[in-house]
Write an enzyme that holds these catalytic residues in place. Sequence first.
Site, PDB file in Angstrom:
ATOM      1  N   ARG A 116       0.804  -1.227   0.000  1.00  0.00           N
ATOM      2  CA  ARG A 116       0.000   0.000   0.000  1.00  0.00           C
ATOM      3  C   ARG A 116       0.834   1.274   0.000  1.00  0.00           C
ATOM      4  O   ARG A 116       0.419   2.303  -0.503  1.00  0.00           O
ATOM      5  CB  ARG A 116      -0.928   0.012   1.217  1.00  0.00           C
ATOM      6  N   LYS A 128       3.501 -19.430   6.181  1.00  0.00           N
ATOM      7  CA  LYS A 128       2.838 -19.906   7.391  1.00  0.00           C
ATOM      8  C   LYS A 128       2.335 -18.697   8.175  1.00  0.00           C
ATOM      9  O   LYS A 128       2.884 -17.616   7.977  1.00  0.00           O
ATOM     10  CB  LYS A 128       3.773 -20.778   8.233  1.00  0.00           C
ATOM     11  N   ASP A 164       7.196 -24.118   4.394  1.00  0.00           N
ATOM     12  CA  ASP A 164       7.667 -24.325   5.763  1.00  0.00           C
ATOM     13  C   ASP A 164       9.176 -24.207   5.653  1.00  0.00           C
ATOM     14  O   ASP A 164       9.830 -25.102   5.084  1.00  0.00           O
ATOM     15  CB  ASP A 164       7.277 -25.711   6.285  1.00  0.00           C
ATOM     16  N   HIS A 165       9.743 -23.130   6.166  1.00  0.00           N
ATOM     17  CA  HIS A 165      11.150 -22.872   5.848  1.00  0.00           C
ATOM     18  C   HIS A 165      12.088 -23.948   6.413  1.00  0.00           C
ATOM     19  O   HIS A 165      13.218 -24.070   5.965  1.00  0.00           O
ATOM     20  CB  HIS A 165      11.572 -21.457   6.265  1.00  0.00           C
ATOM     21  N   LYS A 209      15.987 -26.005   4.863  1.00  0.00           N
ATOM     22  CA  LYS A 209      17.293 -26.055   5.540  1.00  0.00           C
ATOM     23  C   LYS A 209      18.102 -27.218   4.962  1.00  0.00           C
ATOM     24  O   LYS A 209      17.584 -28.329   4.807  1.00  0.00           O
ATOM     25  CB  LYS A 209      17.108 -26.232   7.054  1.00  0.00           C
ATOM     26  N   ASP A 216       2.838 -22.242  16.719  1.00  0.00           N
ATOM     27  CA  ASP A 216       3.982 -21.539  16.127  1.00  0.00           C
ATOM     28  C   ASP A 216       5.072 -22.515  15.642  1.00  0.00           C
ATOM     29  O   ASP A 216       5.698 -22.284  14.620  1.00  0.00           O
ATOM     30  CB  ASP A 216       4.579 -20.581  17.177  1.00  0.00           C
ATOM     31  N   HIS A 224       6.970 -26.951  11.920  1.00  0.00           N
ATOM     32  CA  HIS A 224       8.376 -27.352  11.889  1.00  0.00           C
ATOM     33  C   HIS A 224       8.656 -28.705  12.580  1.00  0.00           C
ATOM     34  O   HIS A 224       9.332 -29.561  12.026  1.00  0.00           O
ATOM     35  CB  HIS A 224       9.257 -26.278  12.533  1.00  0.00           C
TER      36      HIS A 224
HETATM   37  C1  BG6 Z   1       9.119 -19.321  12.901  1.00  0.00           C
HETATM   38  C2  BG6 Z   1       8.434 -19.037  14.209  1.00  0.00           C
HETATM   39  O1  BG6 Z   1       8.275 -20.049  12.052  1.00  0.00           O
HETATM   40  O2  BG6 Z   1      10.301 -20.067  13.122  1.00  0.00           O
HETATM   41  C3  BG6 Z   1       9.381 -18.309  15.160  1.00  0.00           C
HETATM   42  O3  BG6 Z   1       7.291 -18.231  13.982  1.00  0.00           O
HETATM   43  C4  BG6 Z   1      10.669 -19.066  15.302  1.00  0.00           C
HETATM   44  O4  BG6 Z   1       8.773 -18.121  16.431  1.00  0.00           O
HETATM   45  C5  BG6 Z   1      11.255 -19.401  13.933  1.00  0.00           C
HETATM   46  O5  BG6 Z   1      11.575 -18.254  16.040  1.00  0.00           O
HETATM   47  C6  BG6 Z   1      12.446 -20.319  14.074  1.00  0.00           C
HETATM   48  O6  BG6 Z   1      13.087 -20.443  12.828  1.00  0.00           O
HETATM   49  P1  BG6 Z   1      14.639 -20.765  12.748  1.00  0.00           P
HETATM   50  O7  BG6 Z   1      14.885 -20.957  11.289  1.00  0.00           O
HETATM   51  O8  BG6 Z   1      15.356 -19.587  13.329  1.00  0.00           O
HETATM   52  O9  BG6 Z   1      14.855 -21.998  13.551  1.00  0.00           O
END
Ligand code: BG6
Length: 484
Positions: free
Chosen positions: A43, A147, A176-177, A181, A234, A239
């Site tokens: 925006r 997410k 989902d990051h 990894k 969370d 994860h």
């Molecule tokens: C996120 C959560 O998905 O992952 C955070 O919302 C968390 O609370 C983070 O800190 C952790 O990611 P990483 O890659 O630092 O382990």
Amino acid sequence: MAHTFVIFGASGDLTSRKLIPALFRLHQKGRLPEQTRIVGLARRAYDNDAWRDLLARSAAEFLGDKFNADQWREFAQNILYQQGDITVSADFAALKIFLEELEGGRSATRVYYLSTAPSLYGAAAASLGEHGMAEESSGARRVVIEKPFGVDLATAKTLNAVVHQVFEERQIYRIDHYLGKETVQNLLVLRFANSIFEPLWNRNYIDHVQITVAEEVTVGSRGGYYDSSGVLRDMFQNHLLQLMMITAMEAPARFEADLVRDEKVKVLRSIKPLTGADFACDTLRGQYRGYRDEENVPPDSQTATFAVLKLAIDNWRWTGVPFYLRSGKAMSCRSTQIVIQFREPPHMLFENKHPMSKVDNRLVIQIQPAEGIQLHFQTKAPDAGMQLRLTELDFRFQREFSGLMPDAYQRLLLDALIGDASLFARSDEVELAWGVIDPIIAAWQSPAAPPLEIYEPRLWGPPGAVRWMEKQHREWFDSCPILH
Ligand code: BG6
């Protein structure tokens, strides 16, 4: 074929901290598909130059000495900004024209990245549909959804239904990051590219599995979001369950998106549902001291910042092998690891001053930050009769691989651009994961809840978690990774 990467919610933190640095690194490595253009929509009023300057500053900050001003100038020519509001239909019409002009009427692959407030994911997908921006007559169209994907099973189902009205499942990339990894992908390689681990990887040799995601950080300024989410939503729904699926899944026939995801889904389907007294016996929850003083957290908050789940997988490979999933904020150190704890030898020949304990043979998979793998085993202590000494074989990525471990987003963004969904979650996977977590969240709001134990920051969670494990004649592998 040209590629257009469109970021919705482009003025947010994720764009400057993760998406743009990852795309820039891919550019530096020559891995971005040719003619990739990045279009940000938000925006705020920026022109291209103002937005590029802003991104240059944050990329320089986050990339440190990997940032290179000349390469940035080259990369930044392909970054464009379009002002627009995701809730305004006319702005989608304008974006559509903008993108068509940019692509010069030629075919182009488009990736729409939803990095907006989660409440807008559905509306954004619907608007893309309304304006014909999901149909694929002039190139592939994909949508990447950050997410959280819903806040429970019901909202995840609704969101899936809305998105499916516009996109087919093969076009949807739920991120989902953790799956981006390197060490998580390496677990697949460890298991399925070696023949020596797989024969042991089952109930005959493994006593239990510990999956820990410990974070040293507190919730900091994210109290508003975190208090309504808590550690289960969370960290566990996404994860930790992803790590569990990859640890427990069977080998897919090929490394292809649907085959990999079919195997992961089978793990979720095999998790024994918790019922009745299980919630009090097999789950623990804690809150770090000081959480209630964080910004935007109510002074009587009951939100858990730490949890342990003991889950059982009822199938031929895993029956009888507990999976302990544990995560918390304000813990001793940052450490994500998977511990495969093997059974004791059936019969001990050697007298030992330090009697063998269950903890002797273990494989520790360090996901982060000291990425690597350690195998712990007994050796003979030299010049000491037949005394035993616990020792380890230690593999470290940093020793073998001189480059920095790439950020997870590099792999995931590239996969979205080239159309490989293997490392993204499928609709059934997300829904089944909520199906595991929802009953626990509900039980924690009922008389079946285990007590919310307050723990001191910079410890391994509440002392109750240690006693609880001892009662099961097991112990946590609590060790802060040595970084070198
Ligand atoms: C996120 C959560 O998905 O992952 C955070 O919302 C968390 O609370 C983070 O800190 C952790 O990611 P990483 O890659 O630092 O382990």
